[in-house]
Design a protein around this motif. Structure first.
Motif, mmCIF file in Angstrom:
data_model
loop_
_atom_site.group_PDB
_atom_site.id
_atom_site.type_symbol
_atom_site.label_atom_id
_atom_site.label_comp_id
_atom_site.label_asym_id
_atom_site.label_seq_id
_atom_site.Cartn_x
_atom_site.Cartn_y
_atom_site.Cartn_z
ATOM 1 N N VAL A 14 0.852 -1.181 0.000
ATOM 2 C CA VAL A 14 0.000 0.000 0.000
ATOM 3 C C VAL A 14 0.893 1.238 0.000
ATOM 4 C CG1 VAL A 14 -0.146 0.186 2.514
ATOM 5 C CG2 VAL A 14 -2.035 1.030 1.110
ATOM 6 N N ASP A 15 0.374 2.331 -0.489
ATOM 7 C CA ASP A 15 1.102 3.593 -0.469
ATOM 8 C C ASP A 15 1.581 3.893 0.950
ATOM 9 O OD1 ASP A 15 1.499 6.548 -0.182
ATOM 10 O OD2 ASP A 15 0.874 6.564 -2.286
ATOM 11 N N GLY A 16 2.849 4.318 1.080
ATOM 12 C CA GLY A 16 3.437 4.566 2.386
ATOM 13 C C GLY A 16 2.673 5.567 3.233
ATOM 14 N N ALA A 17 1.948 6.480 2.593
ATOM 15 C CA ALA A 17 1.186 7.484 3.345
ATOM 16 C C ALA A 17 0.079 6.847 4.172
ATOM 17 C CB ALA A 17 0.584 8.510 2.384
ATOM 18 N N TYR A 18 -0.351 5.646 3.776
ATOM 19 C CA TYR A 18 -1.459 4.988 4.463
ATOM 20 C C TYR A 18 -1.027 3.728 5.192
ATOM 21 C CZ TYR A 18 -3.764 7.917 0.978
ATOM 22 O OH TYR A 18 -4.142 8.960 0.179
ATOM 23 N N ALA A 19 0.265 3.408 5.178
ATOM 24 C CA ALA A 19 0.727 2.138 5.741
ATOM 25 C C ALA A 19 0.380 2.007 7.216
ATOM 26 C CB ALA A 19 2.237 2.003 5.539
ATOM 27 N N GLU A 20 0.623 3.053 7.996
ATOM 28 C CA GLU A 20 0.349 2.957 9.426
ATOM 29 C C GLU A 20 -1.144 2.806 9.697
ATOM 30 O OE1 GLU A 20 0.843 5.510 13.555
ATOM 31 O OE2 GLU A 20 2.028 6.060 11.810
ATOM 32 N N ALA A 21 -1.973 3.513 8.925
ATOM 33 C CA ALA A 21 -3.415 3.413 9.109
ATOM 34 C C ALA A 21 -3.907 1.986 8.852
ATOM 35 C CB ALA A 21 -4.134 4.389 8.175
ATOM 36 N N PHE A 22 -3.410 1.370 7.790
ATOM 37 C CA PHE A 22 -3.784 -0.015 7.507
ATOM 38 C C PHE A 22 -3.292 -0.938 8.622
ATOM 39 C CE2 PHE A 22 -4.730 1.479 3.273
ATOM 40 C CZ PHE A 22 -5.649 0.565 2.776
ATOM 41 N N ALA A 23 -2.056 -0.723 9.065
ATOM 42 C CA ALA A 23 -1.484 -1.592 10.095
ATOM 43 C C ALA A 23 -2.291 -1.532 11.387
ATOM 44 C CB ALA A 23 -0.028 -1.200 10.350
ATOM 45 N N GLU A 24 -2.695 -0.329 11.790
ATOM 46 C CA GLU A 24 -3.426 -0.186 13.047
ATOM 47 C C GLU A 24 -4.745 -0.949 13.026
ATOM 48 O OE1 GLU A 24 -3.780 3.626 14.922
ATOM 49 O OE2 GLU A 24 -1.955 4.355 13.994
ATOM 50 N N GLY A 25 -5.337 -1.104 11.856
ATOM 51 C CA GLY A 25 -6.614 -1.794 11.767
ATOM 52 C C GLY A 25 -6.504 -3.305 11.701
ATOM 53 N N LEU A 26 -5.270 -3.831 11.748
ATOM 54 C CA LEU A 26 -5.087 -5.267 11.545
ATOM 55 C C LEU A 26 -4.426 -5.980 12.714
ATOM 56 C CD1 LEU A 26 -3.928 -5.099 7.824
ATOM 57 C CD2 LEU A 26 -6.065 -6.102 8.647
ATOM 58 N N TYR A 27 -4.058 -5.254 13.765
ATOM 59 C CA TYR A 27 -3.366 -5.887 14.880
ATOM 60 C C TYR A 27 -4.200 -6.998 15.526
ATOM 61 C CZ TYR A 27 0.523 -2.580 14.933
ATOM 62 O OH TYR A 27 1.642 -1.862 14.598
ATOM 63 N N GLU A 28 -5.505 -6.846 15.570
ATOM 64 C CA GLU A 28 -6.340 -7.831 16.241
ATOM 65 C C GLU A 28 -6.435 -9.151 15.486
ATOM 66 O OE1 GLU A 28 -10.764 -7.146 15.812
ATOM 67 O OE2 GLU A 28 -10.033 -5.167 15.170
ATOM 68 N N TYR A 29 -5.966 -9.181 14.253
ATOM 69 C CA TYR A 29 -6.095 -10.386 13.436
ATOM 70 C C TYR A 29 -4.840 -11.252 13.432
ATOM 71 C CZ TYR A 29 -10.319 -8.243 11.562
ATOM 72 O OH TYR A 29 -11.560 -7.673 11.420
ATOM 73 N N CYS A 30 -3.778 -10.873 14.135
ATOM 74 C CA CYS A 30 -2.539 -11.641 14.074
ATOM 75 C C CYS A 30 -1.740 -11.449 15.359
ATOM 76 C CB CYS A 30 -1.711 -11.234 12.860
ATOM 77 S SG CYS A 30 -1.371 -9.461 12.757
ATOM 78 N N ASP A 31 -0.697 -12.261 15.502
ATOM 79 C CA ASP A 31 0.151 -12.184 16.687
ATOM 80 C C ASP A 31 1.214 -11.104 16.569
ATOM 81 O OD1 ASP A 31 -1.217 -14.366 17.766
ATOM 82 O OD2 ASP A 31 0.156 -15.812 16.889
ATOM 83 N N ALA A 32 1.658 -10.837 15.358
ATOM 84 C CA ALA A 32 2.691 -9.822 15.134
ATOM 85 C C ALA A 32 2.461 -9.183 13.775
ATOM 86 C CB ALA A 32 4.080 -10.451 15.198
ATOM 87 N N LEU A 33 2.840 -7.924 13.655
ATOM 88 C CA LEU A 33 2.592 -7.180 12.428
ATOM 89 C C LEU A 33 3.778 -6.274 12.149
ATOM 90 C CD1 LEU A 33 0.093 -6.802 10.440
ATOM 91 C CD2 LEU A 33 -0.293 -4.672 11.636
ATOM 92 N N SER A 34 4.157 -6.168 10.891
ATOM 93 C CA SER A 34 5.225 -5.246 10.515
ATOM 94 C C SER A 34 4.793 -4.474 9.283
ATOM 95 C CB SER A 34 6.528 -6.006 10.230
ATOM 96 O OG SER A 34 6.394 -6.834 9.081
ATOM 97 N N HIS A 35 5.274 -3.246 9.170
ATOM 98 C CA HIS A 35 5.059 -2.474 7.957
ATOM 99 C C HIS A 35 6.341 -1.692 7.681
ATOM 100 C CE1 HIS A 35 3.774 0.111 11.285
ATOM 101 N NE2 HIS A 35 3.872 1.182 10.508
ATOM 102 N N PHE A 36 6.824 -1.771 6.453
ATOM 103 C CA PHE A 36 8.127 -1.205 6.155
ATOM 104 C C PHE A 36 8.226 -0.862 4.676
ATOM 105 C CE2 PHE A 36 8.189 -5.812 6.139
ATOM 106 C CZ PHE A 36 8.728 -6.126 4.903
ATOM 107 N N GLU A 37 9.113 0.088 4.377
ATOM 108 C CA GLU A 37 9.353 0.487 2.998
ATOM 109 C C GLU A 37 10.476 -0.334 2.399
ATOM 110 O OE1 GLU A 37 10.830 4.462 2.593
ATOM 111 O OE2 GLU A 37 11.946 4.351 4.468
ATOM 112 N N ARG A 38 10.546 -0.358 1.087
ATOM 113 C CA ARG A 38 11.626 -1.079 0.418
ATOM 114 C C ARG A 38 12.912 -0.264 0.532
ATOM 115 N NH1 ARG A 38 8.564 -2.476 -5.280
ATOM 116 N NH2 ARG A 38 6.871 -3.737 -4.395
ATOM 117 N N PRO A 39 13.986 -0.887 0.993
ATOM 118 C CA PRO A 39 15.250 -0.153 1.133
ATOM 119 C C PRO A 39 15.692 0.463 -0.193
ATOM 120 C CG PRO A 39 15.370 -2.300 2.204
ATOM 121 C CD PRO A 39 14.089 -2.282 1.424
#
Length: 293
Positions: A14-39
């Motif tokens: 997803v576009d980096g501008a929205y990555a954190e917003a998407f991540a925050e909505g998905l924590y309840e569905y998994c044990d661990a979550l990461s979001h990162f840009e391509r080096p």
């Protein structure tokens, strides 16, 4: 033959501008979550990955991604699901973790067997199951802020809210020999933080507890804090502004991190509403750490 133990994961971009917003909505569905840009490619989409030891709610995850996409006005990204065999992530971390020098602090793993650089304060951190090896840009920003505050004078009572592996609390303890309260919503993080405090020979200064934000009364009972570190995410930082300032000493300072540069005003406005002002900002790549007081 014994069947291999499998873990489950999902990922999408997803576009980096929205990555954190998407991540925050998905924590309840998994044990661990990461979001990162391509080096090396700041214009590329960010990757979001979720991991779980149990079967994933695929329909729920796809629906949550769709709802978030609609909320921010973008097309819903395609979510892929898979399985993988668990790795010894601690060993993987040790092999890849290179020492980091930030201000007076020198962060290294247990595999580092050389002498500390002159005039550096060593922090031995093996992240284990908890996030926070010191390599992330926000952790670097926080260590730079602690170093800057330490040059201005002493502190005696610190709080590391959302402590992860405990690196920021330990930095405070070593900078001032201050007492430190560490708190995290993840029990694994609390265990790792305690172990790291023991390894760094500051267990006598550190109390690490499991708490959802400021809910545990022991945080308030420890007195007012003259330095508080909170390296979390933008929305939780805003939400805890009142609770945080209610535990802050009159001359106390707060280090806020875990926010992208474009989220600075979003977070800062909440702290201005409770009477704090920006003292200094520390930028590492596209992440910002704020020092307020």
């Amino acid at each position: 033959m014994t069947e291999p133990v499998l873990c489950y994961n999902f990922q999408f971009e997803v576009d980096g501008a929205y990555a954190e917003a998407f991540a925050e909505g998905l924590y309840e569905y998994c044990d661990a979550l990461s979001h990162f840009e391509r080096p090396g490619d700041p214009t590329a989409p960010w990757r979001i990955e979720g991991f779980s030891g149990d079967h994933l709610d695929k329909a729920g995850i796809v629906a949550a991604v769709s709802v978030m996409a609609s909320a921010v006005g973008v097309d819903a990204p395609e979510v892929s699901f898979g399985t993988y065999e668990p790795k010894d992530w601690v060993s993987e971390n040790l092999r890849s973790f290179k020492p980091i020098s930030v201000g007076r602090f020198f962060v290294h793993g247990s595999h580092w067997d050389e002498e500390l650089p002159v005039a550096k304060t060593g922090l031995q951190v093996d992240a284990g199951l908890a996030f926070g090896s010191g390599e992330h840009q926000t952790t670097k920003g926080c260590l730079a802020a602690i170093d800057w505050v330490a040059k201005k004078g002493t502190r005696s009572n610190a709080l590391d809210m959302g402590c992860g592996s405990g690196i920021l609390g330990m930095a405070c303890a070593k900078a001032w020999r201050s007492t430190v309260m560490m708190a995290d919503i993840d029990p694994a993080s609390v265990r790792v933080a305690r172990e790291n405090a023991k390894i760094n020979q500051i267990s006598d200064l550190v109390t690490a507890i499991h708490s959802n934000g400021f809910q545990d009364a022991r945080i308030r009972d420890a007195g007012y804090y003259d330095i508080i570190c909170a390296n979390i995410l933008a929305r939780p930082l805003r939400a805890m502004a009142h609770d945080l300032t209610n535990t802050l000493a009159q001359d106390g300072v707060v280090i806020l991190s875990g926010l992208l540069s474009h989220q600075e005003q979003f977070v800062l406005s909440a702290y201005r509403e409770v009477g704090l002002s920006l003292i200094k900002r520390f930028k590492v790549e596209n992440w910002t750490t704020l020092l307020v007081g």
